[in-house]
Design a protein around this motif. Structure first.
Motif, PDB file in Angstrom:
ATOM      1  N   ALA D  15       0.807  -1.101  -0.046  1.00 60.64           N
ATOM      2  CA  ALA D  15       0.079   0.048   0.007  1.00 60.64           C
ATOM      3  C   ALA D  15       0.824   1.324   0.109  1.00 60.64           C
ATOM      4  CB  ALA D  15      -0.668   0.024   1.262  1.00 60.64           C
ATOM      5  N   GLY D  20       0.696   5.489   8.182  1.00 59.33           N
ATOM      6  CA  GLY D  20       1.184   4.321   9.248  1.00 59.33           C
ATOM      7  C   GLY D  20       1.102   2.794   8.681  1.00 59.33           C
ATOM      8  N   LEU D  21       1.529   2.133   9.407  1.00 62.65           N
ATOM      9  CA  LEU D  21       1.453   0.724   8.861  1.00 62.65           C
ATOM     10  C   LEU D  21       0.285  -0.016   9.082  1.00 62.65           C
ATOM     11  CD1 LEU D  21       5.115  -0.588   9.575  1.00 62.65           C
ATOM     12  CD2 LEU D  21       4.093  -0.232   7.146  1.00 62.65           C
ATOM     13  N   LEU D  22      -0.160  -0.875   8.266  1.00 58.39           N
ATOM     14  CA  LEU D  22      -1.693  -1.372   8.485  1.00 58.39           C
ATOM     15  C   LEU D  22      -1.486  -2.337   9.586  1.00 58.39           C
ATOM     16  CD1 LEU D  22      -2.367  -1.753   4.753  1.00 58.39           C
ATOM     17  CD2 LEU D  22      -3.103   0.033   6.513  1.00 58.39           C
ATOM     18  N   VAL D  23      -2.022  -1.984  10.982  1.00 61.02           N
ATOM     19  CA  VAL D  23      -1.800  -3.042  12.105  1.00 61.02           C
ATOM     20  C   VAL D  23      -3.112  -3.866  11.948  1.00 61.02           C
ATOM     21  CG1 VAL D  23      -1.611  -3.342  14.528  1.00 61.02           C
ATOM     22  CG2 VAL D  23      -0.608  -1.487  13.416  1.00 61.02           C
ATOM     23  N   LEU D  24      -2.840  -5.315  11.966  1.00 59.94           N
ATOM     24  CA  LEU D  24      -3.910  -6.162  11.816  1.00 59.94           C
ATOM     25  C   LEU D  24      -4.843  -6.110  13.199  1.00 59.94           C
ATOM     26  CD1 LEU D  24      -5.075  -8.182   9.877  1.00 59.94           C
ATOM     27  CD2 LEU D  24      -3.834  -9.885  11.330  1.00 59.94           C
ATOM     28  N   CYS D  27      -7.302 -10.557  13.186  1.00 57.98           N
ATOM     29  CA  CYS D  27      -7.010 -11.914  13.439  1.00 57.98           C
ATOM     30  C   CYS D  27      -6.084 -11.949  14.718  1.00 57.98           C
ATOM     31  CB  CYS D  27      -6.457 -12.393  12.042  1.00 57.98           C
ATOM     32  SG  CYS D  27      -6.091 -14.194  12.425  1.00 57.98           S
ATOM     33  N   SER D  28      -6.570 -12.772  15.646  1.00 59.38           N
ATOM     34  CA  SER D  28      -5.523 -12.904  16.662  1.00 59.38           C
ATOM     35  C   SER D  28      -4.624 -14.223  16.513  1.00 59.38           C
ATOM     36  CB  SER D  28      -6.387 -13.039  18.080  1.00 59.38           C
ATOM     37  OG  SER D  28      -6.972 -14.677  17.824  1.00 59.38           O
ATOM     38  N   GLY D  29      -3.725 -14.337  17.458  1.00 57.50           N
ATOM     39  CA  GLY D  29      -2.807 -15.397  17.173  1.00 57.50           C
ATOM     40  C   GLY D  29      -3.041 -16.598  17.613  1.00 57.50           C
ATOM     41  N   ASP D  63      -1.310 -11.230  -0.894  1.00 57.26           N
ATOM     42  CA  ASP D  63      -0.447 -10.606   0.073  1.00 57.26           C
ATOM     43  C   ASP D  63      -1.250  -9.602   0.900  1.00 57.26           C
ATOM     44  OD1 ASP D  63      -1.166  -8.762  -1.611  1.00 57.26           O
ATOM     45  OD2 ASP D  63       0.622  -7.936  -2.097  1.00 57.26           O
ATOM     46  N   THR D 201      -7.893  -7.333   5.652  1.00 59.86           N
ATOM     47  CA  THR D 201      -8.005  -8.788   5.752  1.00 59.86           C
ATOM     48  C   THR D 201      -9.457  -9.067   5.906  1.00 59.86           C
ATOM     49  OG1 THR D 201      -8.391  -8.085   7.968  1.00 59.86           O
ATOM     50  CG2 THR D 201      -5.967  -9.167   7.152  1.00 59.86           C
ATOM     51  N   TYR D 214     -10.468 -15.455   7.149  1.00 62.41           N
ATOM     52  CA  TYR D 214      -9.162 -15.554   6.540  1.00 62.41           C
ATOM     53  C   TYR D 214      -8.104 -16.038   7.192  1.00 62.41           C
ATOM     54  CZ  TYR D 214      -4.872 -13.865   4.367  1.00 62.41           C
ATOM     55  OH  TYR D 214      -3.561 -13.519   3.755  1.00 62.41           O
ATOM     56  N   PRO D 216      -4.354 -16.783   7.525  1.00 63.82           N
ATOM     57  CA  PRO D 216      -3.106 -16.741   6.690  1.00 63.82           C
ATOM     58  C   PRO D 216      -2.463 -18.173   6.554  1.00 63.82           C
ATOM     59  CG  PRO D 216      -3.314 -15.290   8.380  1.00 63.82           C
ATOM     60  CD  PRO D 216      -4.503 -15.988   8.607  1.00 63.82           C
TER      61      PRO D 216
END
Lengths: 319, 573, 332, 524
Positions: D15, D20-24, D27-29, D63, D201, D214, D216
């Protein structure tokens, strides 16, 4: 067994591992910053404006002095924030944790296969030194060590999957989600990882058993007229179990790191494949995170082995 | 030969053992009666261990072939003493596989593995040389003792544990109750050997085979183990076969002695006949070579000689890293002594007494925490750089193990000439070769051996090369750290003669470190007795040996096997 | 009374490896014996076992192929002949052709040079750097030893493949980077082997004697330490070359090692991945070449270890005497 | 159109300067596949999904899922079914009404007025209005996302009322419609979805399917949108999985683990065609692959030298080795079945001609060439090895440099190559095929080609409203480009897809768009 002494022993081991982990952090950090090109420029691809470049550079903190970057990376690593991947925009830690179960499940299956083969073979050939069976085990394990694991994978695909059409050549489903599917798909990669690891472990186990078999207390045991089975089980195998424990620990750690090529052959979405893709697309934050995570696992496994080792061996537990 | 009153426990007749083409044992015969001890003595390579292992069926070497006969006597009804309860597990039952006669005896040569397993541990107990490797490190002591009871007596659980307790108590282990669940590494060398004896005697065997049981122990501990075996033998009536290279020790324990040399039986006589009227020249040579107290005295040294080396308040501490952290050992604590020129100071003490540390400090291998060492006006401990290197020429050292004191990859000539090269005294190749030849002749070795490699020489010859190397720089002080301890008695005697001759000819001053008091008495003008890093006594040799002042010295002297075998003293005629 | 034949194969005690006993305590472990005759030379022992002979011959062949590679190849290595693509092994093409119609046998032969070259250069790098560091820390000891060994621990924490991958990622794929990556990865292994053997030689009495005589460190290192560690280092070299070949093949398999059109075994397997179901020969033969070469190095490594390790050597000599005896048909 | 060639592409494109950076957040870990709302497949947020779920295996993982900033083809394979554009191409690539019901242009062709469709809602239920169109297009231009250059001639985008949008252009732009609808790159997005960052996402569009989950590295699930303006889709949803390994995808299709896939290596097509229960779709696509010589480097500045190379290469072998006969040889860019097709076949495999052309160009001694290939597209590596073997007899040694695609782009833009091979994808209007690649001021003219006559032709054609005249202009331009070997065109690759016979109503489209809204799936 004084708890204080064992605690002190473990404390020293944990401290040692932490020092090494810090060293790993420094090396990984330095590795990425040796990049000839500018990671941001490469990440941005073709059409971008100067503002986009400076904005991303600032956002990812690459414009700060190296030392500051390192400490913020260190701080991040401790709290689990390994930065964000340039390519996918997702936090590295999250991506790594998603791919971890695949690698760990494959490594554990590989280790089980290895133990199932190496323990009997290694112990048997150790006890029958010089006999024909010993020679056979030695040569086959020697051959096993010399086989490139990715070639073995391809041969398995050729033979089992393509030839007999029995098992899928690749594909994955999380163990927790669909165990049957996972089981069917883990067989071939598991065998590939397991057989090579088995060859390596057989050689070490055989030497461990041989060393013990020549020890003085085994001759004492024989001089007591004990049945052969008792001499073997209680005196030889039990004493050999301690070095075997170390061998297993090291082997698990080595498998964790070495599955990259097997994951590529079988399209297994583990950490190895993730690192390979990250390297191919120059996603440095991800490469950094993956190498760090596997190195940390490496140290954790070694630490656990040390603890088990000290509990199993009275000479250390009660020294 | 005394009349055979009772059937022998073990009768060996014309035993021969060969490894492939090489005969190792050439026809050995002996017999052991109950309650009697047979001593087997011989230098290394004489085949003594091989003989006994072959005779008892414990030899499992690839390619080894055993001939002749070795018959284990039938068990006496209700075997004397011990807790043999004629229990179920085939205790000493007659009738054996193989060539045994029907009368309950067992032929061990060529016996089946099953027969041997039934006999080992039950009728024959074994004690081996090295206590540190003969016990299973991860098995409790109780378990290792009760094992044979379980296999042969069918005892298990409580009863086996009680029996193990009795055995530990019988061999003199302190607080046996707590020791049952202890591990081998928690005991001293002597205690471990006692446990080995308990293990061997667990099933109250008819025969105990002891292969150099006390060689790895200190003199004082050795004496205690000898007493223990004698007392147990007296109580249990066990027959004992005791193997050793030390004739003095054998005299102490044996009723009858067999001398082996090169796999052949040289002589077999009761101990008294052997000592008083040895028939075979080799036996006579062994007896003569024995270092005995009160037999030899060094040549008198010049009384007026001024001190060459004065050591005051020497203090050394070591940090020892063990898995559970670092501990400190106080190796030398305020050690002082004087060594006059041309004299020999004998430094005596048991292992761990710090005697080798003194040598290491004087040669700069170890840095002391305190103290002075004055060598004719120069303080050895403070020298650095050039002065230190010059000092190296004045002190030389000969180590104990002939096999590792010489680099196997260098020829004798290279090793001997190394100090010359280092200090630039070689004067070109010709000069070095000449000096080496001279040094080899000095130690009675042919000059031509300069081109030989160490593995082509015997232990004694290698030790002579080490001495030649030490003399290369014409040192004033020569430190001999257990230099003859690894040699056979006969070879040791000849090297001691060489050292005496060199001292007379070159006026050398010796610091002679040893644990064998008889050897020390033979060479030393003065003696220094050390115990755990502290000086116990420092007096002229004659006074010390005649009337030792300290208890520890007296104990050391008492532990040395007397000249006359014990058998002469208390065996009724 | 005949003196025991010189060089009798068996020390007094039945069990080999009888400890000499702690110094300072009288031991009868190895008192004086008669002078020993010259034992069989190392290399004659090496060639005793047929396995070593075979692996030595195989390695010789591999070396010749590596040197004369292009000359031996029946076809030009990069000669593209698409119509003749994917042909199974035949009279014309013993190993068949790949997806561009190139002769698999020729490419496998020429690839030998690349794989060996990478492995040998990488191991040479690891040998020099690793053994240097190992000797310094083993001989010098003290803080230098701790620092170097901590560094080695850090390097060992990195799994081989990942570290090599990371290095290649940073420096870009290609021959030199692969050599450097594998070299760096194997340095710690040599450091540990060299340090361990240097430590064990340093405490040997003949080194202590040299120090007491004032011999300088340089002479001690050259005459005593280096020859002392030669054995284990040689064995490690042989094993490392074997594993270096595997590592190069793995890196090339991941497309990061030697770049096309230059043939390398790993790359050929990478190309074969897409054709497993149609052209088995594209995967089998290069893989076989890797397997045979690595096996030969491993077996030779084992053979060298047996000859160079003193305890094993005496065992080998016994077996040699037994065989000579048995062949002579003499029954004792 | 945006360069993002054939499948298995791992294009790198981030992008642009989004804040700023797209912070997800979503989706959690923990490695579990976390469902954003409700079951993995089946029950959708909105109405009840009835039909079976279509299992589609694509060759790689997207991506990210923001249609306006990604340039990865894998993303568009999913987003084609999630988003809409104002207009969209039918099978013959003619623009049909989509979110815009109808449109008309002013007399001078400078103002376009679009009347929007009524009653259209986004997946999260919010209304679709003209404001969304304006926001979408402004975002692309202001943040200079990857398709910003398509608005080159657009001066203004205004929402005159809730259902009308007026676009004014600086000059007549006949290709405006194909720019707006050619690709989901100009999809209509929702402001809230973008600003919350969820778009990467959990994108929200107006399309026939809504994205529900989704995971990953593993899969993406879409569920049918019952309120879709074009009528609710027959099937219940789509389950995308990522299978880069060709033989796996084919094996999965044959033993009924998936229903559709385009992850098919050309060499395995033959074996697939014979399989029962499987239907194979092979249609020529609009993409094209070409070679380009760096005219800044001698001797490739001279035409004869470039022509020599054009004669020296063995096109037939390249085609066979790269596509196993599925691609169509083409010495120009536009494929045969396109209305803008011009016939051209001057070059042939003629070593002698190549040799004397080289002589004419003054090339005497041996020459070395740096061939820039990329590991991301194995076609380039395969062709490079064939070309190296072709040029060797001419005394030209070719050093093949294989790098990852990101570095490839970097090297190409900095002119660090002698010869390269690449492909262009998703082109519809002839201007997409030629303008930015061959115009001296063109954005993608990395080979440094400059011919005033060609510039004039391309500029004229851009604003020419009469179709016949426009076609003739492009024919002349293309012929000159080929004659002077600015690009040495090789072939148009085919779209290769295969699906189970249970799937009906699906056709493989030449613009590679993957549309599942009108398909039906027999119940298993």
């Amino acid at each position: 067994m004084t708890l204080a002494r064992v605690a002190r022993f473990l404390g020293r081991r944990v401290l040692h591992s932490l020092v090494v982990l810090l060293g790993v952090l420094v090396v990984v950090f330095a590795l990425v910053h040796l990049v000839p090109g500018d990671p941001v420029r490469i990440a941005l691809g073709t059409r971008y404006t100067e503002e986009a470049y400076t904005a991303l550079r600032a956002a990812s903190g690459l414009d700060r002095p190296l030392a500051a970057q390192f400490f913020s990376y260190l701080g991040g690593a401790v709290t689990g924030d390994l930065g964000v991947s340039f390519r996918t925009g997702q936090p590295v830690a999250v991506t790594l944790l998603e791919r971890l179960p695949a690698t760990v499940s494959l490594a554990v299956v590989g280790l089980l296969v290895a133990l199932l083969v190496a323990l009997p073979a290694g112990i048997w050939s150790g006890l029958h030194e010089g006999r024909l069976s010993d020679a056979i085990v030695r040569v086959t394990s020697q051959a096993g060590v010399s086989v490139p694991d990715f070639w073995l994978g391809q041969l398995l695909i050729l033979g089992v999957a393509v030839g007999l059409g029995l098992l899928p050549t690749s594909g994955y489903a999380a163990l927790t989600e669909d165990p049957a599917h996972w089981a069917r798909h883990v067989v071939l990669p598991g065998l590939t990882v397991g057989l090579v690891a088995a060859a390596i472990m057989t050689r070490y186990i055989r030497t461990a058993v041989l060393d013990v078999a020549h020890a003085g207390y085994v001759r004492t045991a024989r001089s007591k007229g004990l049945p052969a089975a008792v001499v073997t089980r209680r005196h030889i195998v039990r004493n050999a179990l301690i070095p075997i424990l170390t061998i297993t620990g090291i082997q698990l750690a080595t498998i964790l790191g070495g599955v990259v090529v097997v994951e590529v052959v079988f399209a297994w979405p583990g950490l190895g494949r993730l690192t390979y893709d990250a390297v191919a697309s120059r996603d440095y934050a991800l490469v950094q995170g993956a190498v760090l995570l596997v190195a940390a696992l490496f140290l954790l496994v070694n630490l656990v082995v040390d603890v088990l080792y000290s509990l199993a061996d009275p000479r250390i537990r009660l020294s | 030969m005394s009349a055979r009153r009772v059937a022998p426990v073990l009768a060996v007749d014309d035993l021969r053992v060969a490894i492939g083409p090489t005969p190792v044992v050439r026809g050995v015969s002996f017999a052991v009666e109950p309650g009697q001890t047979l001593g087997i003595v011989g230098e290394s390579g004489s085949g003594k261990t091989m003989t006994v292992l072959a005779a008892t069926g414990l030899l499992d070497l690839p390619g080894a072939v055993v001939h002749g006969s070795s018959v284990l006597g039938a068990p006496l009804v209700g075997e004397a003493g011990g807790a043999s309860t004629g229990a179920t597990a085939g205790a000493g039952s007659g009738g054996t596989a193989g060539a045994g006669a029907g009368d309950g005896t067992t032929q061990l040569v060529g016996a089946s593995a099953r027969t041997l397993r039934r006999v080992h541990g039950d009728r024959i107990g074994f004690v081996f040389q090295d206590p540190s490797t003969s016990l299973n490190p991860i098995l409790t002591l109780g378990r290792q003792i009760s094992e044979s009871l379980e296999a042969h007596r069918g005892l298990s659980g409580r009863k086996a544990r009680d029996r193990a307790f009795d055995l530990l108590e019988a061999v003199g282990i302190p607080e046996p109750a707590s020791r049952l669940d202890a591990y081998p590494h928690q005991l001293s060398g002597g205690q471990r050997q006692r446990v080995m004896i308990a293990v061997a005697l667990a099933c109250d065997p008819a025969l105990l085979v002891a292969d150099e049981p006390t060689t790895a122990l200190d003199v004082t501990t050795q004496a205690q183990i000898v007493e223990l075996v004698r007392e147990l033998q007296h109580r249990l009536g066990t027959a004992v076969v005791w193997i050793s290279h030390d004739l003095g020790l054998i005299g102490q324990v044996a009723d009858e002695v067999t001398v082996l040399r090169g796999g052949e039986q040289v002589e077999r006589r009761p101990v008294l006949d052997l000592v008083d009227r040895p028939e075979h020249p080799y036996t006579r040579e062994l007896l003569a070579a024995r270092p005995l107290l009160g037999q030899h005295r060094p040549a008198p040294a010049p009384a007026s000689a001024e001190p060459l080396l004065t050591v005051e308040g020497l203090d050394v501490r070591f940090a020892v890293a063990s898995p559970a952290g670092r501990t400190h050992v106080h190796a030398l604590d305020d050690v002082s002594f004087v060594l006059r020129r041309g004299h020999t100071l004998g430094v005596v003490g048991e292992s761990g007494s710090g005697k080798s540390t003194i040598a290491n400090v004087l040669t700069g291998l170890v840095r002391p925490q305190g103290g002075r060492a004055d060598l004719a006006g120069v303080d050895v401990l403070q020298q650095r750089g050039k002065a230190l290197k010059a000092l190296r020429r004045r002190i030389a050292m000969v180590f104990q193990d002939p096999f590792s004191s010489l680099n196997t990859r260098s020829t004798v000539g290279t090793s001997v000439s190394e100090p010359l090269v280092v200090h630039g005294l070689a004067g070109g190749r010709g000069g070095a070769r000449a000096r080496v030849a001279e040094l080899l002749r000095l130690v009675d070795l042919p000059a031509a051996w300069a081109d030989r490699y160490p593995h082509e020489l015997s232990g004694g010859q290698r030790q002579r090369v080490s001495i030649a190397r030490a003399l290369a720089l014409e040192p004033e002080l020569v430190i001999l750290d257990e230099s003859t301890a690894s040699l056979d008695v006969s070879i040791q005697a000849r090297v001691l003669e060489l050292l005496a001759r060199l001292q007379a000819e070159l006026g050398l001053t010796y610091l002679f470190i040893a644990h064998d008091l008889a050897v020390v008495e033979r060479v030393s003008h003065d003696v220094l007795v050390l115990q755990r890093g502290r000086v116990v006594e420092h007096r002229p040799a004659a006074d010390l040996f005649a009337d030792p002042r300290e208890d520890y010295t007296r104990a050391l002297l008492a532990a040395i096997p007397p000249v006359r075998p014990r058998a002469a003293a208390d065996r009724p005629a | 009374m005949t003196q025991l034949t010189p060089g009798s194969p068996l020390p007094e005690d039945a069990v080999p490896g009888q400890p000499g006993g702690p110094s300072g305590v009288a031991t009868a472990a190895r008192p004086d014996e008669g002078p020993a005759a010259r034992p069989a030379a190392g290399w004659r022992l090496l060639l005793d076992s047929p396995v070593n002979v075979v692996s030595a011959v195989v390695l010789l062949v591999v070396l010749v192929v590596a040197l004369l590679g292009p000359a031996l190849a029946p076809y030009a290595v990069n000669a593209v002949d698409v119509p003749a693509a994917l042909q199974p092994p035949s009279g014309a093409h013993w190993f068949g052709t790949d997806d561009l119609g190139r002769d698999v046998l020729s490419r496998t032969l020429v690839a030998t040079r690349v794989s060996l070259q990478v492995a040998v250069v990488a191991v040479a790098f690891a040998l020099v750097v690793g053994v240097g560091a190992g000797i310094v820390s083993g001989y010098a000891g003290g803080w230098l030893d701790t620092v170097l060994m901590r560094l080695v621990d850090v390097m060992f924490a990195f799994p081989v493949m990942l570290l090599a991958l990371a290095i290649v990622a940073v420096l870009g794929p290609g021959l030199t980077t692969t050599q450097l990556a594998i070299g760096i990865v194997y340095t710690p292994i040599f450091a540990r082997v060299a340090r361990a053997s240097a430590l064990s030689v340093r405490v040997e009495p003949f080194v202590q004697v040299s120090r007491t005589m004032g011999t300088g460190h340089a002479l001690i290192l050259r005459r005593h330490i280096l020859p002392g560690i030669a054995g284990p280092v040689i064995v490690q070299t042989s094993l490392s070359v074997a594993f270096a070949i595997l590592s190069e093949a793995a890196l090339s398999f991941l497309g990061l090692g030697v770049q096309p059109p230059r043939p390398s075994w790993g790359r050929m397997l990478f190309d074969a991945q897409g054709f497993l179901s149609q052209a088995w020969w594209m995967a089998v033969f290069p893989g076989l070449a890797i397997f045979v070469t690595v096996l030969a190095f491993n077996l030779l490594g084992d053979g060298l270890r047996d000859v160079l390790d003193p305890r094993q050597r005496s065992l080998l000599r016994t077996r040699r005497l037994l065989r000579a005896h048995r062949r002579a048909g003499v029954r004792p | 159109m945006r360069r993002s060639p054939a499948p298995r592409a791992l294009t790198v494109g981030l992008a642009g300067a989004t804040a700023g950076l797209l912070v997800l957040t979503a989706c959690s870990g923990g490695g579990e596949a976390v469902d954003l709302d409700g079951g993995a497949s089946g029950a959708a947020g909105g109405g009840e999904a009835t039909g079976p779920v279509l299992r589609a295996a694509i060759a790689g993982e997207p991506d990210q899922l923001d249609p306006q900033s990604t340039s990865s083809y894998f993303s568009f394979e999913v987003l084609e079914n999630v988003f809409d554009t104002l207009v969209e191409p039918d099978e013959n690539l003619e623009m049909q009404p989509a979110l815009a019901e109808s449109w008309e242009t002013s007399e001078d062709g400078l103002t376009w007025t679009f009347t929007l469709r009524e009653g259209v809602t986004f997946h999260d239920g919010s209304e679709f209005t003209a404001e969304d169109v304006v926001y979408s297009y402004d975002r692309i231009v202001d943040e200079e996302l990857s398709n910003a250059w398509k608005f080159g001639s657009v001066t203004d985008v205004v929402a005159t009322d809730d259902s009308t949008v007026t676009i004014t252009v600086s000059a007549p732009t006949p290709n405006l419609l194909s720019s707006l609808g050619g690709f989901k790159g100009l999809a209509i997005v929702e402001q809230a979805n973008v600003e919350s960052g969820d778009i990467t996402t959990k994108p929200v569009g107006t399309g026939p399917f809504e994205l529900t989950d989704y995971t990953p590295g593993d899969s993406i699930d879409l569920v049918a949108n019952p309120d879709y303006w074009g009528g609710a889709p027959e099937i219940g949803g789509i389950h995308y999985t990522f299978v880069s390994e060709g033989s796996t995808a084919i094996a999965a299709l044959q033993n009924d683990e998936i229903d559709w896939t385009d992850s098919i290596p050309a060499q395995q097509l033959e074996s697939l065609e014979g399989a029962e229960g499987v239907e194979v779709g092979v249609t020529p696509s609009n993409d094209y692959w070409y070679l380009a010589l760096n005219e800044a480097k001698e001797p490739w500045g001279t035409v004869e030298a470039r022509q020599a190379i054009a004669y020296a290469i063995d096109r037939e072998s390249i085609l066979q080795a790269v596509s196993y006969g599925t691609a169509q040889e083409n010495q120009l860019a536009i494929p045969e079945d396109s209305v803008w097709y011009t016939d051209y076949s001057t070059y042939s495999y003629d070593e002698a001609r190549a040799r004397d052309l080289l002589a004419q160009a003054g090339v005497t001694g041996p020459v070395t060439m740096d061939f820039l290939a990329t590991s991301d597209y194995p076609e380039t590596v395969t062709a490079a090895q064939i070309i190296a073997s072709n040029l060797e007899p001419l005394g030209i040694t070719v050093n093949i440099r294989t790098v990852d695609f990101a570095t490839w782009l970097d090297e190409q833009n900095s002119g660090n190559f002698d010869l390269l091979m690449m492909g262009w994808l998703g082109n519809i209007d002839p201007d997409d095929f030629y303008y930015s690649q061959h115009h001296s001021q063109g954005g993608s003219n990395a080979q440094g080609y400059a011919n005033p006559e060609v510039d004039r032709l391309l500029d004229a054609a851009r604003t020419e409203t009469d179709e016949a005249a426009r076609k003739d202009l492009y024919a002349q331009a293309a012929t000159t480009i080929a004659d002077e070997a600015s690009y040495i065109y090789l072939y148009n690759p085919s779209v290769i897809q295969a699906w189970s016979t249970d799937l009906e109503g699906y056709t493989a489209r030449s613009d590679r768009a993957i549309r599942f809204r009108d398909v039906t799936l027999a119940q298993r």
